[in-house]
Enzyme design. Structure first.
Site, short mmCIF file in Angstrom:
data_model
loop_
_atom_site.label_atom_id
_atom_site.label_comp_id
_atom_site.label_asym_id
_atom_site.label_seq_id
_atom_site.Cartn_x
_atom_site.Cartn_y
_atom_site.Cartn_z
N LYS A 39 0.85 -1.19 0.00
CA LYS A 39 0.00 0.00 0.00
C LYS A 39 0.88 1.23 0.00
O LYS A 39 1.81 1.33 0.80
CB LYS A 39 -0.88 0.00 1.27
CG LYS A 39 -1.84 1.17 1.33
CD LYS A 39 -3.08 0.92 0.52
CE LYS A 39 -3.86 2.18 0.22
NZ LYS A 39 -3.38 2.91 -1.00
N GLN A 47 7.15 4.01 3.94
CA GLN A 47 5.75 3.58 3.94
C GLN A 47 5.56 2.29 4.74
O GLN A 47 4.52 2.10 5.37
CB GLN A 47 5.29 3.38 2.48
CG GLN A 47 3.80 3.42 2.28
CD GLN A 47 3.24 4.83 2.15
OE1 GLN A 47 3.79 5.64 1.43
NE2 GLN A 47 2.16 5.12 2.84
N LYS A 100 5.36 3.43 8.37
CA LYS A 100 4.19 4.29 8.52
C LYS A 100 2.93 3.44 8.56
O LYS A 100 2.08 3.58 9.44
CB LYS A 100 4.14 5.27 7.33
CG LYS A 100 3.02 6.27 7.41
CD LYS A 100 2.76 6.98 6.08
CE LYS A 100 3.99 7.61 5.46
NZ LYS A 100 3.64 8.64 4.46
N LYS A 119 5.40 1.76 -3.02
CA LYS A 119 5.32 3.11 -3.58
C LYS A 119 5.62 3.03 -5.06
O LYS A 119 6.29 2.10 -5.52
CB LYS A 119 6.37 4.01 -2.92
CG LYS A 119 6.08 5.48 -3.06
CD LYS A 119 5.18 5.95 -1.94
CE LYS A 119 4.75 7.38 -2.11
NZ LYS A 119 4.11 7.87 -0.87
N GLY A 135 -2.75 8.26 -4.35
CA GLY A 135 -2.07 9.45 -4.85
C GLY A 135 -0.84 9.81 -4.03
O GLY A 135 -0.57 9.22 -2.99
N ASP A 136 -0.10 10.75 -4.53
CA ASP A 136 1.00 11.40 -3.82
C ASP A 136 1.22 12.71 -4.60
O ASP A 136 0.29 13.14 -5.31
CB ASP A 136 2.25 10.49 -3.82
CG ASP A 136 3.30 10.92 -2.79
OD1 ASP A 136 3.20 10.52 -1.62
OD2 ASP A 136 4.23 11.67 -3.15
N THR A 185 -4.52 13.56 5.42
CA THR A 185 -3.10 13.72 5.75
C THR A 185 -2.88 15.00 6.55
O THR A 185 -2.21 15.00 7.60
CB THR A 185 -2.22 13.70 4.48
OG1 THR A 185 -2.63 12.59 3.68
CG2 THR A 185 -0.76 13.55 4.81
N ASN A 241 -2.55 19.45 -1.29
CA ASN A 241 -3.58 18.80 -0.48
C ASN A 241 -3.22 18.77 1.01
O ASN A 241 -4.04 19.09 1.87
CB ASN A 241 -3.71 17.38 -1.06
CG ASN A 241 -4.76 16.59 -0.39
OD1 ASN A 241 -5.81 17.11 -0.06
ND2 ASN A 241 -4.47 15.33 -0.13
N SER A 250 -6.90 5.75 3.77
CA SER A 250 -6.95 4.87 2.60
C SER A 250 -7.36 3.46 3.03
O SER A 250 -8.14 2.79 2.35
CB SER A 250 -5.58 4.79 1.92
OG SER A 250 -5.38 5.88 1.06
#
Ligand code: GLU
Length: 451
Positions: free
Chosen positions: A93, A114, A117, A129, A168-169, A213, A244, A383
């Protein structure tokens, strides 16, 4: 390597040697290794089982060609990446980033962060990622769609709601997620809503995902302030970025009574001593997609614009700093300036925005410092909540979703703080986050055998 346990030094040296030319990945691994000395002292088994080496090696790395045709009819080529780093806790993820700076080293650093996290969220998600060196700036809607379709034409075979779930990123928002999901659906002939997150509400997205976020970093930073009987109320706050994450951090900070006096984009920063006017900022950055200097021009009195190279946003006196733009945006010099100006807390909204030197300066000065892998985990946590809603074919209200997010952020905060206490470093959220994240993944990997 002086801050690293001598048993871990050969492991780091090997990571550096076999991943040559990937400085951001080395930086991310180095930072985690600095915290792990205390873990292996308590649990030498992690070394014997080569758990640290295994975690540093992605399970799979995919690099592919993305051909697409621009509006002039000319063929263009970009490079696509997906690093499926660790699936001990759940399907891979993590987001997709579209930015010209993207290369395998950047994607590996992001994928590595990630893993920990995602583990900290307590939800069943592994780490991955991806992205491309595609530059979305100045591209038409048609070009963006053709690019996303071409990327997915290759990537779809590697995805699945039980396998790998992108989101997204930087450079990938609602619109791109829509095009990516549309092409996935077409190629797989399956309506597999949980294969991608950050979807619009109209077709399976989660409420509060867009906000998550920025809101999450604000909740985390608030929890850090509370440990010192402080709060956002009446504080001067600087938030870098204007995407964002930054926009929704500003929104939440303001709701907690803080005054955000500056934000930025890649062209420079704006200062507004009366407090950032959020609707105006959203109008400029989201609806009109203009440079941030427009904010100062339209706002007039009280606001001014400082172009890039003409000063640092971190020179502005503030009590809370929330770097929410990109990696390594806050240097050692910037951190010293923040400390001189009396900063109380720094919460990382972006991934690894503070350089290692900046982190050292802040920790040495005993400033509350929330590392990104803990402080910005609210996005990926929501997410995972989107995946839950998709799996149960349900949809939750905004309030219900935000309440879950707030609870998750408080849990991450408490878990990091307790882990730091347990390992003899009270108040050290870097150590707490690295150890708590690592242990959760390492324990799962141990139970799964040598994989
Ligand atoms: N790109 C975000 C992050 O850095 C979100 C990833 C996701 O939602 O999967 O955590």
């Amino acid at each position: 390597m002086n801050n690293i346990d001598e048993k871990l030094q050969p492991i780091l040296a090997k990571v550096v040697q076999r991943n040559a030319g990937e400085p951001e990945f080395h930086q991310a691994v180095h930072e985690v290794m600095e915290s792990l000395g205390r873990v292996i002292a308590k649990n030498p088994d992690y070394l014997e089982q080569a758990l640290i080496e295994r975690i540093c090696e992605p399970e799979r790395q995919i690099i592919f060609r993305i051909p697409w045709v621009d509006d002039q009819g000319k063929a263009q080529i970009n490079r696509g990446f997906r690093v499926q780093f660790n699936s001990a806790l759940g399907p891979y993820k993590g987001g997709l980033r579209f930015h010209p700076s993207v290369n395998i080293g950047i994607i590996k650093f992001l994928g590595f962060e990630q893993i920990f996290k995602n583990a900290l969220t307590g939800l069943p998600i592994g780490g991955g990622k991806g992205g491309s060196d595609f530059d979305p700036k100045g591209k038409s809607d048609g070009e963006i769609m053709r690019f996303c379709q071409s990327l997915m034409t290759e990537l779809f075979r590697h995805l699945g709601e039980q396998t790998d779930v992108p989101a997204g990123d930087i450079g990938v928002g609602r619109r791109e997620i829509g095009y990516l999901f549309g092409q996935y659906k077409r190629l797989s002939n399956r309506y597999e809503a949980g294969v991608i997150t950050g979807k619009a509400i109209a077709y399976g997205g989660s409420r509060a995902r867009t906000e998550a976020t920025g809101f999450g970093n604000t909740y985390f930073t608030k929890a850090m302030l509370e440990t010192r009987k402080s709060s956002f109320d009446g504080k001067r706050v600087v938030v870098s970025g204007a995407g964002n994450v930054a926009i929704h951090s500003i929104e939440k900070v303001q709701s907690f009574g803080g005054k955000v006096i500056a934000c930025s984009d890649s062209s420079g920063y704006v200062v507004d001593e009366t407090g950032i006017d959020l609707p105006l900022l959203q109008e400029i950055k989201i609806i009109r997609q203009e440079r941030i200097s427009e904010y100062a021009r339209l706002k007039g009195a009280g606001a001014h614009f400082v172009p890039i190279g003409k000063g640092s946003i971190w020179d502005l006196p503030c009590q809370v700093a929330m770097p929410s733009a990109t990696q390594n945006e806050l240097s050692g010099r910037d951190a010293r300036k923040l400390v001189q100006n009396g900063v109380e807390a720094v919460g990382e909204g972006a991934n690894m925005p503070c350089t290692p030197e900046a982190v050292r300066v802040l920790r040495k000065a005993n400033i509350l410092f929330g590392p990104g892998k803990a402080a910005n985990a609210g996005g990926v946590a929501t997410s995972a909540l989107e995946m839950q809603q998709n799996a149960s074919r349900d949809r939750w209200s905004f309030e219900q979703t935000e309440e879950r997010l707030a609870q998750i952020m408080q849990n991450i905060h408490d878990h990091c703080a307790e882990t730091a206490d347990e390992f003899g470093a009270p108040g050290d959220y870097v150590l707490g986050a690295n150890i708590a994240g690592f242990v959760r993944v390492a324990e799962a990997m141990r139970m799964l055998g040598v994989i």
